[in-house]
Design a protein around this motif. Structure first.
Motif, PDB file in Angstrom:
ATOM      1  N   ASP A 148      -2.260  -7.828  -6.161  1.00 48.82           N
ATOM      2  CA  ASP A 148      -3.446  -7.191  -6.723  1.00 48.82           C
ATOM      3  C   ASP A 148      -3.085  -6.390  -7.966  1.00 48.82           C
ATOM      4  OD1 ASP A 148      -2.611  -4.453  -5.915  1.00 48.82           O
ATOM      5  OD2 ASP A 148      -2.957  -5.219  -3.883  1.00 48.82           O
ATOM      6  N   ALA A 149      -4.131  -5.951  -8.684  1.00 44.67           N
ATOM      7  CA  ALA A 149      -3.947  -5.140  -9.885  1.00 44.67           C
ATOM      8  C   ALA A 149      -4.975  -4.035  -9.879  1.00 44.67           C
ATOM      9  CB  ALA A 149      -4.126  -6.003 -11.129  1.00 44.67           C
ATOM     10  N   ILE A 150      -4.601  -2.896 -10.395  1.00 50.17           N
ATOM     11  CA  ILE A 150      -5.552  -1.795 -10.517  1.00 50.17           C
ATOM     12  C   ILE A 150      -5.200  -1.030 -11.787  1.00 50.17           C
ATOM     13  CG2 ILE A 150      -4.151  -0.307  -8.987  1.00 50.17           C
ATOM     14  CD1 ILE A 150      -6.861   0.812  -7.955  1.00 50.17           C
ATOM     15  N   GLU A 151      -6.230  -0.689 -12.573  1.00 46.54           N
ATOM     16  CA  GLU A 151      -5.959   0.071 -13.792  1.00 46.54           C
ATOM     17  C   GLU A 151      -7.083   1.042 -14.069  1.00 46.54           C
ATOM     18  OE1 GLU A 151      -4.294  -2.096 -17.066  1.00 46.54           O
ATOM     19  OE2 GLU A 151      -4.602  -0.434 -18.471  1.00 46.54           O
ATOM     20  N   LEU A 176      -5.802 -10.999 -14.854  1.00 46.31           N
ATOM     21  CA  LEU A 176      -4.662 -11.863 -14.510  1.00 46.31           C
ATOM     22  C   LEU A 176      -4.490 -12.017 -13.008  1.00 46.31           C
ATOM     23  CD1 LEU A 176      -1.879 -10.540 -16.920  1.00 46.31           C
ATOM     24  CD2 LEU A 176      -3.211 -12.627 -17.144  1.00 46.31           C
ATOM     25  N   MET A 177      -4.864 -10.983 -12.245  1.00 47.07           N
ATOM     26  CA  MET A 177      -4.670 -11.037 -10.796  1.00 47.07           C
ATOM     27  C   MET A 177      -5.947 -11.420 -10.066  1.00 47.07           C
ATOM     28  SD  MET A 177      -1.532 -10.615 -10.105  1.00 47.07           S
ATOM     29  CE  MET A 177      -1.819 -10.691  -8.344  1.00 47.07           C
ATOM     30  N   ASP A 187       2.789 -13.661 -17.197  1.00 48.10           N
ATOM     31  CA  ASP A 187       1.510 -13.250 -17.791  1.00 48.10           C
ATOM     32  C   ASP A 187       1.345 -11.730 -17.774  1.00 48.10           C
ATOM     33  OD1 ASP A 187       0.823 -15.818 -18.325  1.00 48.10           O
ATOM     34  OD2 ASP A 187      -0.550 -16.051 -16.639  1.00 48.10           O
ATOM     35  N   ASN A 201       1.211  -9.141 -21.144  1.00 48.76           N
ATOM     36  CA  ASN A 201      -0.001  -8.381 -21.426  1.00 48.76           C
ATOM     37  C   ASN A 201       0.163  -6.873 -21.334  1.00 48.76           C
ATOM     38  OD1 ASN A 201      -2.652 -10.015 -21.893  1.00 48.76           O
ATOM     39  ND2 ASN A 201      -1.406 -11.232 -20.496  1.00 48.76           N
ATOM     40  N   TYR A 215       2.629 -15.410 -12.637  1.00 50.02           N
ATOM     41  CA  TYR A 215       2.001 -14.087 -12.656  1.00 50.02           C
ATOM     42  C   TYR A 215       2.887 -13.092 -13.385  1.00 50.02           C
ATOM     43  CZ  TYR A 215      -1.621 -15.614  -9.386  1.00 50.02           C
ATOM     44  OH  TYR A 215      -2.687 -16.248  -8.818  1.00 50.02           O
ATOM     45  N   ASN A 230      -1.468   3.221 -17.233  1.00 49.41           N
ATOM     46  CA  ASN A 230      -2.433   3.321 -16.140  1.00 49.41           C
ATOM     47  C   ASN A 230      -2.520   2.051 -15.301  1.00 49.41           C
ATOM     48  OD1 ASN A 230      -3.319   5.909 -16.733  1.00 49.41           O
ATOM     49  ND2 ASN A 230      -4.744   5.149 -18.313  1.00 49.41           N
ATOM     50  N   ALA A 231      -1.739   1.027 -15.666  1.00 47.83           N
ATOM     51  CA  ALA A 231      -1.856  -0.253 -14.969  1.00 47.83           C
ATOM     52  C   ALA A 231      -0.842  -0.352 -13.844  1.00 47.83           C
ATOM     53  CB  ALA A 231      -1.643  -1.402 -15.957  1.00 47.83           C
ATOM     54  N   MET A 232      -1.287  -0.823 -12.692  1.00 53.21           N
ATOM     55  CA  MET A 232      -0.401  -0.999 -11.540  1.00 53.21           C
ATOM     56  C   MET A 232      -0.672  -2.360 -10.914  1.00 53.21           C
ATOM     57  SD  MET A 232       1.756   0.024  -9.271  1.00 53.21           S
ATOM     58  CE  MET A 232       1.966   1.769  -8.906  1.00 53.21           C
ATOM     59  N   PHE A 233       0.379  -3.166 -10.776  1.00 51.63           N
ATOM     60  CA  PHE A 233       0.268  -4.470 -10.138  1.00 51.63           C
ATOM     61  C   PHE A 233       1.129  -4.490  -8.885  1.00 51.63           C
ATOM     62  CE2 PHE A 233      -0.630  -5.185 -14.564  1.00 51.63           C
ATOM     63  CZ  PHE A 233      -1.620  -6.149 -14.568  1.00 51.63           C
ATOM     64  N   HIS A 234       0.653  -5.193  -7.865  1.00 46.61           N
ATOM     65  CA  HIS A 234       1.476  -5.444  -6.682  1.00 46.61           C
ATOM     66  C   HIS A 234       1.588  -6.940  -6.510  1.00 46.61           C
ATOM     67  CE1 HIS A 234      -0.366  -1.427  -5.619  1.00 46.61           C
ATOM     68  NE2 HIS A 234       0.931  -1.189  -5.629  1.00 46.61           N
ATOM     69  N   ARG A 244      -5.500  -7.503 -18.525  1.00 47.84           N
ATOM     70  CA  ARG A 244      -4.428  -7.355 -17.535  1.00 47.84           C
ATOM     71  C   ARG A 244      -4.963  -7.526 -16.121  1.00 47.84           C
ATOM     72  NH1 ARG A 244      -2.405  -3.607 -21.539  1.00 47.84           N
ATOM     73  NH2 ARG A 244      -3.828  -1.983 -20.864  1.00 47.84           N
ATOM     74  N   VAL A 245      -6.061  -6.838 -15.820  1.00 46.53           N
ATOM     75  CA  VAL A 245      -6.560  -6.867 -14.443  1.00 46.53           C
ATOM     76  C   VAL A 245      -7.054  -8.275 -14.080  1.00 46.53           C
ATOM     77  CG1 VAL A 245      -8.356  -5.966 -12.914  1.00 46.53           C
ATOM     78  CG2 VAL A 245      -7.035  -4.405 -14.334  1.00 46.53           C
TER      79      VAL A 245
END
Lengths: 374, 374
Positions: free
Chosen positions: A307-310, A278-279, B81, B85, B78, B107-111, A275-276
């Motif tokens: 952006d992505a953060i996990e 991908l960005m 995808d 996922n 984006y 726990n996943a965060m996308f911007h 997942r991360v």
């Protein structure tokens, strides 16, 4: 030559060796497939110069009948397409007017101009050589676990190969493209071989062999002769050229102690990485951060997009907090190859290689060079 | 905007409309997907300039929760995808700081940086227009039976389209690339439409619609407004541009009488064609020969490689012996489209178009122009 063979058997054999037919070849004979009919069966051979695949269909009363022996080389793409399109029935192959071969089934009749079988490359002589033997299901697994790390670039040809070391007690596979490395050591019964051998096999040939190795119950016998290696399983065999050169050594990469060690659930870590990544920008930079309070997170960003953060959970952790950058796609490849529920990640600061091992099995080792970033 | 939506629902909707996202677009807004959250559900729209796909996910207590309405345009590749996922769970989508959209799950965060929804193309207004309605399973079948014959070359743009004629009592689809032609007439209930309409719909858009039409139990409502056509089935709709120009007429091609007529088993004839075409040269020339004693055969050859010949059986035959050449691949396409166990082949000598029809259903008609050969 006059033979009768059942369509599913012939079609299946052709599909197995079709990988070795070159898409384009400057050597006309290599666009052909060699067909040899002997009393004990039919042998088909395809060769792209670098790899030769051979498949034997043994004689049988109703399915493979040899009326008259002989051999020829048939245009491969035509042969493959024709046989695939014939109905499930007996196919008659005849050389009536050499080099013309006839293929007949039901109402359909094909004529193809054959080529001289004497011109077709010969297999090397592997008789009287030492041999080692591996169960197919294990060999297949080992190849998959290691060969992805071989280079796909011809800049350093030796790195497109997989290093194979055969020793009295162990068999070691190692592949690296200079940025990442995968290795796998397997204990082998010492009666298999009497001497040490170290060869470099083109990675794509090994991957090919693992893909078409369909009889997982059987064993593969490996023999080396000169600059060639032979893998043989039951009625199927692959001869591959070997690469010349010196393969990088692994000994200096591993250490006795690491500044940070963490154990993670491989599947959960892999999915978070997928997942991360991908960005991540085109070079797939992913940041891994271990915070002082032992929480850990992956993050990435692409300028102007987002952006992505996990956060990901740690099964176990020792050592110092850490921030390190690496190629996310390469780490995903490693996680896919690791055959274990948990993996151990070992770090020696942000500039030194990351060591990845299955937590329950230290015979597999993966190394990933970090990326320098801010 | 603040919404929660279950991953499988959102993922499925995105996959359905992903076809309309252009691979590359000079218009930045088209690289995005429009997301509108209203109290009754979420609407997703993608547009490649020529075709617009829209999918609605209705609100539901546990799966689609609209806390706050709003709309934005999100970078499509984006978004697709990322959603694919994410784990099977509720996904929270928020516009916290416009135009930034947050996507959070576990726990996943996308911007992602959104774009202005006002800039996104609008659907045409199809209200107050006449409409016709077809069962999805039939429309899907008709499109498949006809649209393959549309041209893939932009030399005559109008031929890349499928002619659709809506009349009081019938609906007629027709496609031709100048060499082959496919047409299909369906009787429709006259209450559906009150007027005659004749439009040309880009073939690839129609094929696309048939492909993603997954609810075969439902019906499609077709509406035309100006230079656009709308296909709507349940929560899914496609708007397509229409092609300008004059479509070739079919009336002069069919005749009252033919010099040769034969009926063949479609599947057996198709398989024989598939085999014989393998040996045809690049232009796929296949020769069909009807002998005076009413045996028939297909044959082909490739210089320096070989030839193929296959007899095929005739269910029925009338008229003169015949030798005719045609594009084998085109005839295979026709045989694949014919939805009938037997086909009727009609000839008027070797220079005139071959007429192919399902033996049991003369509402479908295929025409293939022969090739002049020796």
């Amino acid at each position: 030559m006059l033979i009768k063979v059942s369509q599913p058997l012939l079609n299946n054999a052709l599909q197995q060796i079709a990988h070795a037919v070159p898409a384009k070849s400057l050597i006309p004979i290599l666009s052909g497939m060699k067909l040899e009919a002997e009393l004990d069966g039919i042998t088909l051979t395809a060769c792209n110069g670098d790899m030769m695949l051979k498949c034997k269909i043994p004689s049988s009363v109703n399915q493979v009948i040899i009326h008259e022996t002989g051999s020829t080389v048939i245009p491969a793409r035509y042969l493959i397409d024709i046989i695939r399109n014939l109905p499930v029935d007996l196919i008659t192959l005849t050389i009536d007017q050499n080099p013309r071969i006839s293929i007949q089934s039901g109402n359909a009749m094909f004529h193809l101009n054959g080529m001289d079988p004497e011109q077709f490359p010969q297999m090397a002589d592997f008789d009287n050589q030492d041999r080692v033997q591996f169960p197919n299901h294990l060999l297949k697994k080992w190849i998959k676990q290691v060969s992805f790390a071989a280079s796909s670039s011809e800049t350093r040809p030796v790195l497109t190969g997989v290093s194979c070391q055969f020793d009295r007690n162990e068999f070691k596979l190692l592949a690296t493209d200079g940025v990442r490395l995968a290795s796998r050591t397997a204990a082998v019964n010492q009666t298999f071989t009497e001497r040490h051998a170290h060869v470099i096999v083109p990675g794509k040939n090994l991957i090919n062999y693992a893909k078409i190795l369909n009889d997982e119950e059987d064993v593969t016998v490996v023999t080396i002769a000169g600059s060639r290696i032979l893998f043989k399983s039951n009625n199927f065999m692959m001869q591959s050229s070997l690469l010349e050169g010196t393969y990088p050594m692994i000994d200096k990469i591993t250490r006795n102690s690491y500044t940070t060690e963490m154990t993670v659930n491989s599947s959960r870590f892999m999915h978070a990485l997928e997942r991360v990544t991908l960005m991540a920008e085109k070079n797939n930079i992913v940041k891994l951060q271990l915070n002082p309070e032992n929480t850990a997170q992956l993050s990435s960003k692409t300028a102007e997009v987002g952006d992505a953060i996990e956060e990901f959970s740690l099964e176990e952790v020792h050592g110092d907090p850490l921030t390190i950058f690496f190629n996310g796609k390469y780490m995903i490849d490693i996680m896919r190859a690791v055959d274990s529920g948990q993996v151990l990640l070992r770090f020696s600061g942000k500039w030194n290689p990351i060591i990845v091992q299955p937590a329950d099995n230290l015979t597999a080792l993966y190394v990933l060079t970090p990326i320098r970033s801010n």
